[in-house]
Write a protein that holds these residues in place. Structure first.
Motif, PDB file in Angstrom:
ATOM      1  N   ILE A 189       0.841  -1.195   0.000  1.00 43.72           N
ATOM      2  CA  ILE A 189       0.000   0.000   0.000  1.00 43.72           C
ATOM      3  C   ILE A 189       0.880   1.251   0.000  1.00 43.72           C
ATOM      4  N   TYR A 190       1.916   1.252   0.838  1.00 39.99           N
ATOM      5  CA  TYR A 190       2.837   2.396   0.849  1.00 39.99           C
ATOM      6  C   TYR A 190       3.496   2.583  -0.514  1.00 39.99           C
ATOM      7  N   THR A 191       3.884   1.480  -1.136  1.00 38.30           N
ATOM      8  CA  THR A 191       4.542   1.566  -2.444  1.00 38.30           C
ATOM      9  C   THR A 191       3.606   2.130  -3.499  1.00 38.30           C
ATOM     10  N   ALA A 192       2.407   1.574  -3.589  1.00 34.98           N
ATOM     11  CA  ALA A 192       1.463   1.999  -4.629  1.00 34.98           C
ATOM     12  C   ALA A 192       1.101   3.469  -4.487  1.00 34.98           C
ATOM     13  N   THR A 193       0.848   3.922  -3.249  1.00 34.31           N
ATOM     14  CA  THR A 193       0.467   5.323  -3.063  1.00 34.31           C
ATOM     15  C   THR A 193       1.635   6.267  -3.344  1.00 34.31           C
ATOM     16  N   SER A 194       2.863   5.774  -3.201  1.00 31.48           N
ATOM     17  CA  SER A 194       4.025   6.618  -3.484  1.00 31.48           C
ATOM     18  C   SER A 194       4.330   6.709  -4.979  1.00 31.48           C
ATOM     19  N   LEU A 195       3.688   5.875  -5.779  1.00 32.53           N
ATOM     20  CA  LEU A 195       3.931   5.865  -7.226  1.00 32.53           C
ATOM     21  C   LEU A 195       2.895   6.664  -8.012  1.00 32.53           C
ATOM     22  N   VAL A 196       1.947   7.290  -7.299  1.00 34.19           N
ATOM     23  CA  VAL A 196       0.873   8.036  -7.959  1.00 34.19           C
ATOM     24  C   VAL A 196       0.869   9.473  -7.455  1.00 34.19           C
ATOM     25  N   GLY A 197       0.835  10.424  -8.393  1.00 42.72           N
ATOM     26  CA  GLY A 197       0.783  11.826  -8.021  1.00 42.72           C
ATOM     27  C   GLY A 197      -0.538  12.181  -7.371  1.00 42.72           C
ATOM     28  N   SER A 198      -0.487  13.060  -6.376  1.00 39.91           N
ATOM     29  CA  SER A 198      -1.699  13.467  -5.675  1.00 39.91           C
ATOM     30  C   SER A 198      -2.569  14.345  -6.568  1.00 39.91           C
ATOM     31  N   ALA A 199      -3.892  14.208  -6.398  1.00 33.94           N
ATOM     32  CA  ALA A 199      -4.813  15.092  -7.120  1.00 33.94           C
ATOM     33  C   ALA A 199      -4.753  16.500  -6.559  1.00 33.94           C
ATOM     34  N   ASN A 200      -4.291  16.617  -5.322  1.00 34.22           N
ATOM     35  CA  ASN A 200      -4.179  17.917  -4.667  1.00 34.22           C
ATOM     36  C   ASN A 200      -2.703  18.236  -4.483  1.00 34.22           C
ATOM     37  N   GLN A 201      -2.121  18.931  -5.454  1.00 36.06           N
ATOM     38  CA  GLN A 201      -0.693  19.231  -5.418  1.00 36.06           C
ATOM     39  C   GLN A 201      -0.462  20.536  -4.664  1.00 36.06           C
ATOM     40  N   THR A 202      -0.254  20.429  -3.348  1.00 34.99           N
ATOM     41  CA  THR A 202       0.061  21.643  -2.587  1.00 34.99           C
ATOM     42  C   THR A 202       1.460  22.146  -2.927  1.00 34.99           C
ATOM     43  N   ARG A 203       2.306  21.222  -3.393  1.00 35.47           N
ATOM     44  CA  ARG A 203       3.574  21.622  -4.015  1.00 35.47           C
ATOM     45  C   ARG A 203       3.902  20.579  -5.081  1.00 35.47           C
ATOM     46  N   PRO A 204       4.596  20.966  -6.144  1.00 33.09           N
ATOM     47  CA  PRO A 204       4.817  20.068  -7.285  1.00 33.09           C
ATOM     48  C   PRO A 204       5.485  18.759  -6.879  1.00 33.09           C
ATOM     49  N   GLY A 205       5.012  17.693  -7.502  1.00 27.90           N
ATOM     50  CA  GLY A 205       5.637  16.393  -7.311  1.00 27.90           C
ATOM     51  C   GLY A 205       5.117  15.587  -6.143  1.00 27.90           C
ATOM     52  N   GLN A 206       4.140  16.111  -5.417  1.00 29.67           N
ATOM     53  CA  GLN A 206       3.627  15.373  -4.269  1.00 29.67           C
ATOM     54  C   GLN A 206       2.849  14.142  -4.721  1.00 29.67           C
ATOM     55  N   THR A 207       2.998  13.085  -3.955  1.00 29.91           N
ATOM     56  CA  THR A 207       2.294  11.840  -4.250  1.00 29.91           C
ATOM     57  C   THR A 207       1.111  11.674  -3.290  1.00 29.91           C
ATOM     58  N   VAL A 208       0.293  10.689  -3.589  1.00 28.58           N
ATOM     59  CA  VAL A 208      -0.803  10.343  -2.684  1.00 28.58           C
ATOM     60  C   VAL A 208      -0.242   9.987  -1.313  1.00 28.58           C
ATOM     61  N   TYR A 209       0.879   9.281  -1.302  1.00 20.99           N
ATOM     62  CA  TYR A 209       1.523   8.896  -0.040  1.00 20.99           C
ATOM     63  C   TYR A 209       1.910  10.118   0.779  1.00 20.99           C
ATOM     64  N   ASP A 210       2.415  11.144   0.117  1.00 23.20           N
ATOM     65  CA  ASP A 210       2.889  12.333   0.823  1.00 23.20           C
ATOM     66  C   ASP A 210       1.769  13.015   1.617  1.00 23.20           C
ATOM     67  N   LEU A 211       0.558  13.032   1.069  1.00 21.39           N
ATOM     68  CA  LEU A 211      -0.548  13.761   1.694  1.00 21.39           C
ATOM     69  C   LEU A 211      -1.465  12.861   2.525  1.00 21.39           C
ATOM     70  N   TRP A 212      -1.107  11.621   2.648  1.00 26.85           N
ATOM     71  CA  TRP A 212      -1.900  10.646   3.390  1.00 26.85           C
ATOM     72  C   TRP A 212      -1.405  10.587   4.829  1.00 26.85           C
ATOM     73  N   ASP A 213      -2.322  10.342   5.779  1.00 28.51           N
ATOM     74  CA  ASP A 213      -1.910  10.267   7.190  1.00 28.51           C
ATOM     75  C   ASP A 213      -1.260   8.946   7.558  1.00 28.51           C
ATOM     76  N   LYS A 214      -1.162   8.037   6.621  1.00 34.53           N
ATOM     77  CA  LYS A 214      -0.497   6.728   6.778  1.00 34.53           C
ATOM     78  C   LYS A 214      -1.223   5.793   7.737  1.00 34.53           C
TER      79      LYS A 214
END
Length: 823
Positions: A519-544
């Motif tokens: 799950i951590y891997t998959a979410t880190s391979l997809v860009g977030s729909a909400n880019q608060t800064r460029p290049g953020q992934t779903v993993y970056d904005l998730w509370d884990k």
């Protein structure tokens, strides 16, 4: 034959060698004949070719690289059997193909008309046809199940008339007639369909009852206990409860057990957080607050006892299947769902009657949201001359339902990944539940179809499912698992579920701990729909946060009955998000387009996450699981059991004054033991809380053994993964290649069966359908997951003998798991 120490004796007929014993005779070497060198070279070359032809496919099969592929990716032959799409290319396809525009079209299609369970064959057929257009072979899988459809209903508040001189039946006049319909909103076409689905409860009983009303808060087990302790008369009364916290069927179940004759459920806006009319937020459609006429439909099956068709517990609902009584699985009293607009007159009729909610405890005043409308939250009951008439007429039938099953065959026949979403909905819309998930699943499958066209074939078979009958009680998926249980237990690696794919912007995940890493891997391979800064992934904005598995969606039969590690994933809303009109007409395409996911960006993102999640599990040489993560989680779960036991042993006032989350509150309030009273300890029994507490050390010790073997399994898997991904073994080193492939195979098999090690064939106490000793829905929550339910329920019942019995069972399962992964 002579013994080892006895010299061989010469037979008289044997000739004697003409040379001395120390002489070695070497015959003269013949002169090479013309072309003998060429002949020898050809012989060696031909033999090598034959050997390689036989061994290479074996190595390829073991590694998962062998495949037969044609233009559609599944038929024909491509030699020499190398996959034409590597993992990085596959990931890119799964990111590139899903689109917001296509997801929007799927949403529009699935929400264009009613599609109740057993009434959506055209959608099943259309779904199958689309999947086949993408190169995914599909079929429609049918079961004949027992469900209900609404015929008629009524809810009215009555007041007794003045008695006439002559005796006779008491006469009433109607002071309020509930509409039981949701308002038609001009800008939301779905809300005004002529064939919209009436407000009703799945598996509700038919009935016509008239009685005073009692307010029962959320209808949790402890809410009812509080009422009994306050000497509130429940028998013969009608309950009115607010939705939330626990599964609606369990509210009805407890009311029924206590002799109540009907249940009314409404949605209190106090549970909507900051997004309420009281706080100045406009209501739908003008704003994101709850529409006052919104009604939550839903099932009242006793979900924590067993899901699926209540007439065929444990086996599939085929036409010829024997049918069993349903009394223990569904209610025998009528119930109706209503809006808070319809609830107001009934709640106000309670004003001044009986104690108020604030006279009980903090749980009764939490999130109450209708005080500004004049509701005082009195408990009641109403006087005998102020009653409610609840009429509910349901038609119960045996009807076909249709699962759509699609398959992409892999190269390893006994390793399978299943991914699913349900298609049926309580309403014509269902843009969030379930058809955001339907749109997401279709977009992920469209991407897999593109990969097939480019020559990809997975190592493991991937099975896609569009389930029917989920809303009634996970019926379609449960019947399918019950039918194919032997195969699934043998072959299934994981089940991936998306139900409500999108209804907000917060990623919500529940899963078996063995799946955390992927799950951590998959979410880190997809860009977030909400880019608060460029290049953020779903993993970056998730509370884990990854929750434990409970119930309420189609993963239940896989995880709790078949022992298949499961994931449930989707973008959820929170208390500051636009109110999601769950199971209401306003869960519509218009709501989704205006408030839920206006640009359908989160639909696209979820399709990317789902596709890559499935691809990582299905396609990597070494299954990307984490056995040590599982072992560590189990240790945390034992600590939770200890914490629960300790909470019962500390002064009750400390528990009641503690600050807890809503989730923790409902876990506390769903206990069958009142935490405000001291623990009772028998003076004669050798089993006590103290002896039980001591026995839990055995689980910690067993988990140390499991953790040790899990660590080494993960370590080996990482080494094998590194070798596979970096192609470290040269092509000519066949023995090493074969040893590597066998090691991968053995490791994957250990991962595949680890979850199954925790099944206990006799099942949980009083609900034997649930076989998993680690995970199950809470007995009186239904939705949220209970860990080590046998232990938790024994604590609630203060049955220390049974608690230690469950320690024995769980210890045996942990050690069984350790043996299964031992090197």
């Amino acid at each position: 034959m002579a013994s080892e120490n006895e010299p061989l004796k010469m037979n008289k007929t044997q000739s004697i060698h003409p040379f001395p014993d120390n002489y070695i005779y070497v015959p003269p070497r013949p002169r090479p004949q013309p072309r003998s060198v060429l002949r020898r070279f050809c012989t060696i070359a031909l033999a090598s070719t034959l050997i390689w032809t036989l061994i290479a496919p074996l190595g390829s099969i073991l590694s998962g690289n062998w495949y037969i592929s044609g233009r559609d990716g599944q038929d024909g032959q491509t030699w020499p059997g190398r996959n034409q799409v590597d993992q990085d290319e596959l990931r890119q396809i799964l990111r590139d193909v899903p689109s917001s525009e296509s997801a929007m079209q799927w949403s529009r299609y699935y929400t264009s008309g009613p599609h109740l369970a057993g009434k959506n064959y055209s959608q099943a057929l259309s779904t199958k046809q689309k999947w086949e257009e993408w190169g995914i072979k599909s079929e429609i899988n049918e079961y004949v199940v027992y469900i209900n459809y609404p015929l008629d209903h009524r809810l009215a508040l009555l007041k007794g008339k003045e008695k006439k001189e002559q005796d006779g039946e008491k006469e009433y006049e109607v002071t309020y007639e509930a509409s039981l319909v949701e308002d038609v909103i001009e800008e939301d076409p779905t809300s005004g369909l002529a064939n919209s689905v009436p407000t009703f409860h799945g598996y509700s009983a038919s009935g016509n009852v008239t009685a005073p009303v009692v307010y029962v808060n959320y209808g949790t087990y402890q809410d009812f206990e509080d009422l009994l302790a306050a000497n509130i008369t429940l028998k013969g009364k009608i309950a009115i409860a607010r939705y939330g916290g626990i599964f609606r069927g369990l509210k009805v179940k407890r009311a029924q057990e206590l002799g109540m004759i009907g249940v009314i459920l409404y949605s209190d806006p106090g549970d909507d957080g900051e997004v309420t009319d009281e706080k100045g937020v406009p209501t739908y459609p003008e704003g994101p607050a709850r529409q006052p006429s919104s009604v939550q439909r839903g099932s009242t099956q006793f979900l924590s006892v067993a899901p699926g068709d209540p007439t065929t517990p444990g086996y599939p609902s085929k036409p010829e299947a024997p049918r069993r009584p349903v009394e223990t699985a569904i209610p025998s009293i009528p119930s109706l769902p209503i809006s808070y607009a319809d609830a107001l007159p009934i709640l106000k009729a309670l004003n001044g009657h009986g104690p108020k909610a604030k006279d009980f405890n903090q749980w009764w005043t939490r999130n109450t949201g209708l005080g500004y409308k004049g509701v005082e939250y009195n408990i009641g009951p109403t006087p005998d001359d102020v009653v409610v008439n609840l009429y509910n007429e349901q038609e119960y039938v045996y009807t076909p339902i249709w699962n759509v099953i699609g398959v992409i065959n892999g190269t390893i026949p006994d390793e399978v990944v299943v991914v699913g979403n349900h298609r049926d909905a309580w309403v014509a819309g269902g843009a969030g539940d379930p058809n955001s998930g339907s749109a997401v699943l279709n977009e992920a499958m469209r991407a897999f179809g593109e990969a097939l066209k480019r020559g990809w074939k997975p190592r493991r078979t991937v099975v896609f499912a569009s389930w029917d009958g989920e809303e009634y009680g996970l019926v379609g998926s449960t019947e399918w698992v019950e039918e194919y249980l032997p195969w699934l237990k043998h072959a299934s690696v994981a089940y991936v579920n998306t139900d409500v794919g999108v209804r907000g912007k917060r990623l919500a995940v529940a899963a078996s701990p063995i799946l955390n890493k992927v799950i951590y891997t998959a979410t880190s391979l997809v860009g977030s729909a909400n880019q608060t800064r460029p290049g953020q992934t779903v993993y970056d904005l998730w509370d884990k946060k990854i929750k434990t598995m409970g119930s309420g969606s189609d993963f239940t039969a896989f995880q709790d009955f078949a022992g298949i590690p499961s994931i449930d994933i989707g973008f959820d809303n929170d208390r500051d998000s636009p109110v999601y009109h769950y199971h209401s007409n306003y869960d519509s395409f218009h709501w989704m387009q205006k408030f839920g996911d206006p640009d359908f960006l989160y639909h696209r993102t979820m399709a990317q996450v789902l596709g890559i999640l499935v691809a990582e599990i299905a396609n990597l040489p070494v299954i990307p699981f984490g056995a040590e993560d599982y072992a560590k989680a189990l240790a945390e779960y034992v600590h939770k059991v200890e914490d629960k036991l300790d909470a019962y042993l500390i002064p009750p006032a400390e528990v009641l004054s503690a600050s807890v989350t809503d989730e923790e509150m409902f876990e506390l309030r769903s206990s069958t033991r009142n935490i405000s009273s001291p623990v009772s300890v028998s003076t004669t029994s050798k089993h006590t809380p103290k002896t039980f507490r001591k026995s839990l050390t055995r689980l910690h010790e067993a988990l140390q053994t499991l953790t040790y073997h899990a660590y080494h399994l993960d370590l080996l898997a990482e080494e094998l993964r590194h070798i596979s991904e970096n192609d470290e073994i040269p092509w000519w080193d066949l023995p090493r290649k074969i040893r590597h492939h066998c090691a991968v195979r053995k490791t994957n098999t250990k991962y595949k069966y680890l979850e199954r090690s925790f099944l206990y064939e006799e099942g949980l106490d009083n609900r034997p359908w649930f076989k998993h000793v680690v995970f199950a829905p809470g007995l009186w929550t239904g939705y949220s997951g209970a860990v080590f339910p046998g232990l938790m329920e024994s604590i609630d019942q203060e049955d220390w003998t049974n608690a230690e019995r469950w320690v024995d069972i769980i210890e045996s399962r942990i050690l069984n798991a350790a043996r299964g992964i031992e090197a």
